[in-house]
Design a protein around this motif. Structure first.
Motif, PDB file in Angstrom:
ATOM      1  N   ASN A 103       0.815  -1.211   0.000  1.00 25.57           N
ATOM      2  CA  ASN A 103       0.000   0.000   0.000  1.00 25.57           C
ATOM      3  C   ASN A 103       0.852   1.266   0.000  1.00 25.57           C
ATOM      4  O   ASN A 103       0.318   2.362  -0.013  1.00 25.57           O
ATOM      5  N   SER A 104       2.149   1.120   0.004  1.00 23.91           N
ATOM      6  CA  SER A 104       3.048   2.273   0.002  1.00 23.91           C
ATOM      7  C   SER A 104       3.167   2.861  -1.404  1.00 23.91           C
ATOM      8  O   SER A 104       3.352   2.123  -2.370  1.00 23.91           O
ATOM      9  N   PRO A 105       3.091   4.189  -1.528  1.00 26.44           N
ATOM     10  CA  PRO A 105       3.278   4.817  -2.833  1.00 26.44           C
ATOM     11  C   PRO A 105       4.631   4.477  -3.475  1.00 26.44           C
ATOM     12  O   PRO A 105       4.787   4.563  -4.689  1.00 26.44           O
ATOM     13  N   PHE A 106       5.587   4.033  -2.671  1.00 28.33           N
ATOM     14  CA  PHE A 106       6.893   3.677  -3.216  1.00 28.33           C
ATOM     15  C   PHE A 106       6.833   2.407  -4.065  1.00 28.33           C
ATOM     16  O   PHE A 106       7.784   2.084  -4.769  1.00 28.33           O
ATOM     17  N   GLU A 107       5.718   1.680  -4.005  1.00 26.76           N
ATOM     18  CA  GLU A 107       5.540   0.503  -4.858  1.00 26.76           C
ATOM     19  C   GLU A 107       5.575   0.879  -6.337  1.00 26.76           C
ATOM     20  O   GLU A 107       5.893   0.067  -7.184  1.00 26.76           O
ATOM     21  N   GLY A 147      -0.487   0.487  -3.718  1.00 26.31           N
ATOM     22  CA  GLY A 147       0.512   1.540  -3.551  1.00 26.31           C
ATOM     23  C   GLY A 147       1.027   2.090  -4.870  1.00 26.31           C
ATOM     24  O   GLY A 147       1.361   3.270  -4.972  1.00 26.31           O
ATOM     25  N   ALA A 148       1.080   1.251  -5.899  1.00 28.99           N
ATOM     26  CA  ALA A 148       1.596   1.704  -7.198  1.00 28.99           C
ATOM     27  C   ALA A 148       0.700   2.779  -7.794  1.00 28.99           C
ATOM     28  O   ALA A 148       1.201   3.755  -8.370  1.00 28.99           O
ATOM     29  N   ILE A 149      -0.625   2.628  -7.665  1.00 31.54           N
ATOM     30  CA  ILE A 149      -1.510   3.662  -8.214  1.00 31.54           C
ATOM     31  C   ILE A 149      -1.379   4.939  -7.389  1.00 31.54           C
ATOM     32  O   ILE A 149      -1.419   6.036  -7.931  1.00 31.54           O
TER      33      ILE A 149
END
Length: 96
Positions: A6-10, A60-62
């Protein structure tokens, strides 16, 4: 429960080609001045995955892609889902 997926860093874990495809898709979304309370990152993730050139991505990627594309977001940093300033009209185009 919050996980690394769920991390944006994904977004950074995607290949450069995948990042480009995802950012290009995000370019089809319009920005608004206010946060859209009717849709969240998880919903948008699924819209992308079901799109013509979509593929599986973690939530997280989105988040990371939309942030990279200049969208504003709301929610706690540790929130599973973020809400963004995405136009409902541009979201609705994907439901046709």
């Amino acid at each position: 429960m919050y996980s690394r997926l769920n991390s944006p860093f994904e977004f950074n874990e995607l290949t450069k080609k995948e990042q480009g495809q995802l950012l290009e898709w995000c370019g089809n979304l319009e920005k608004t001045k206010t946060i859209n309370q009717n849709v969240d990152s998880y919903s948008i993730k699924h819209l992308f995955e079901k799109s013509e050139n979509g593929f599986y991505i973690p939530n997280g990627a989105i988040k990371g892609a939309l942030i990279s594309a200049g969208f504003k977001w709301s929610g706690d940093e540790d929130s599973v889902n973020y809400k963004f300033n995405v136009s409902q009209r541009s979201i609705n185009k994907f439901y046709k």
